[in-house]
Design a protein around this motif. Structure first.
Motif, PDB file in Angstrom:
ATOM      1  N   ASN A  72       0.331  -5.784  -9.146  1.00  0.00           N
ATOM      2  CA  ASN A  72       1.271  -5.562  -8.043  1.00  0.00           C
ATOM      3  C   ASN A  72       1.864  -4.157  -8.012  1.00  0.00           C
ATOM      4  O   ASN A  72       2.569  -3.813  -7.071  1.00  0.00           O
ATOM      5  CB  ASN A  72       2.426  -6.582  -8.124  1.00  0.00           C
TER       6      ASN A  72
ATOM      7  N   LYS B  20       1.029  -1.609  -4.753  1.00  0.00           N
ATOM      8  CA  LYS B  20       1.690  -1.970  -3.493  1.00  0.00           C
ATOM      9  C   LYS B  20       3.205  -1.856  -3.619  1.00  0.00           C
ATOM     10  O   LYS B  20       3.878  -1.352  -2.706  1.00  0.00           O
ATOM     11  CB  LYS B  20       1.307  -3.389  -3.075  1.00  0.00           C
ATOM     12  N   THR B  21       3.736  -2.302  -4.747  1.00  0.00           N
ATOM     13  CA  THR B  21       5.185  -2.238  -4.960  1.00  0.00           C
ATOM     14  C   THR B  21       5.664  -0.788  -4.985  1.00  0.00           C
ATOM     15  O   THR B  21       6.686  -0.445  -4.379  1.00  0.00           O
ATOM     16  CB  THR B  21       5.570  -2.934  -6.278  1.00  0.00           C
TER      17      THR B  21
ATOM     18  N   CYS C  78       4.198   1.850  -3.635  1.00  0.00           N
ATOM     19  CA  CYS C  78       4.092   2.429  -2.287  1.00  0.00           C
ATOM     20  C   CYS C  78       5.252   1.984  -1.408  1.00  0.00           C
ATOM     21  O   CYS C  78       5.855   2.805  -0.693  1.00  0.00           O
ATOM     22  CB  CYS C  78       2.759   2.032  -1.643  1.00  0.00           C
ATOM     23  N   LYS C  79       5.585   0.697  -1.463  1.00  0.00           N
ATOM     24  CA  LYS C  79       6.684   0.169  -0.646  1.00  0.00           C
ATOM     25  C   LYS C  79       8.021   0.760  -1.077  1.00  0.00           C
ATOM     26  O   LYS C  79       8.851   1.121  -0.237  1.00  0.00           O
ATOM     27  CB  LYS C  79       6.728  -1.358  -0.739  1.00  0.00           C
TER      28      LYS C  79
ATOM     29  N   HIS D 146      -7.902   1.341  -9.651  1.00  0.00           N
ATOM     30  CA  HIS D 146      -7.778   2.010  -8.352  1.00  0.00           C
ATOM     31  C   HIS D 146      -8.642   3.259  -8.258  1.00  0.00           C
ATOM     32  O   HIS D 146      -8.883   3.953  -9.246  1.00  0.00           O
ATOM     33  CB  HIS D 146      -6.312   2.366  -8.082  1.00  0.00           C
TER      34      HIS D 146
ATOM     35  N   ASP E 256      -6.671   6.084  -3.748  1.00  0.00           N
ATOM     36  CA  ASP E 256      -5.429   5.315  -3.872  1.00  0.00           C
ATOM     37  C   ASP E 256      -4.359   6.164  -4.565  1.00  0.00           C
ATOM     38  O   ASP E 256      -3.183   6.135  -4.174  1.00  0.00           O
ATOM     39  CB  ASP E 256      -5.656   4.033  -4.679  1.00  0.00           C
TER      40      ASP E 256
END
Length: 199
Positions: free
Chosen positions: A10, A13-14, A16-17, A91, A95
């Motif tokens: 995770n 994505k975490t 990036c957010k 990745h 990425d």
């Protein structure tokens, strides 16, 4: 082998957010301070050249520090290795570039686009540079030495905000993004070599 401190599946994505959310923080703080966070993002050729050339010294320093055997530096390498290695292992380099770009854009909009000019407006340019850099260092303080290093990098980025006496946020955004990308690639390469040796 130690378990990674965060869930590798995770992390991307975490991260990036979280980094992207800093832009919202910048917008809110900018509204409070009556500062447009995007005002000085000016796309021009010289800012891009300055950004690329301004990245090179940081990359050379990163390489040099990577060669030193000081315990304090080894601790930083170990923390970054254990955190980023497993998290980015699967990745692609694209990425890593996306994550670095998001981090560079969002953190520069917040720190150089809002916090630095906000403090400048109250206490002057030198205070704006130093106080915003100390805050930057504190939020990156993995260790005491890393705080000092992050603060120094932030001062460097803050100086590039007004490079050639022309305020342009694009230059520190490029430096920050390219440097993060370079660091990610080196850390991941080192981690992958270690994994291959372990097999």
């Amino acid at each position: 082998m130690n378990e990674p401190p965060i869930d590798p599946d995770n992390f991307f994505k975490t991260a990036c957010k979280f980094e992207a959310a800093l832009i919202l923080v910048a917008i809110v703080l900018g509204w409070i301070a009556a500062i447009n966070p995007f005002e000085f993002i000016i796309f021009d050729e010289q800012a891009i050249i300055n950004g690329i050339t301004g990245t090179l010294p940081l990359c050379l320093i990163f390489i040099a520090l990577n060669q030193l055997k000081l315990k304090s530096l080894q601790k930083i390498r170990r923390v970054l290795h254990q955190t980023l290695g497993p998290s980015l292992y699967k990745h692609h380099w694209t990425d890593l570039f996306v994550l670095a770009a998001i981090a560079g854009i969002s953190e520069e909009i917040l720190f150089r686009g809002v916090i630095q000019p906000w403090i400048e407006n109250a206490w002057g340019m030198m205070a704006g540079l130093l106080v915003s850099s100390v805050i930057f260092g504190l939020v990156h303080a993995v260790t005491a030495l890393y705080f000092v290093m992050a603060t120094a990098v932030s001062i460097y980025l803050g100086l590039y905000l007004d490079y050639d006496n022309t305020r342009n946020l694009l230059t520190p955004i490029i430096i920050h993004s390219l440097y993060d990308f370079f660091a990610f690639v080196i850390i991941l390469h080192s981690y992958r070599l270690e994994q291959q040796k372990a097999k």
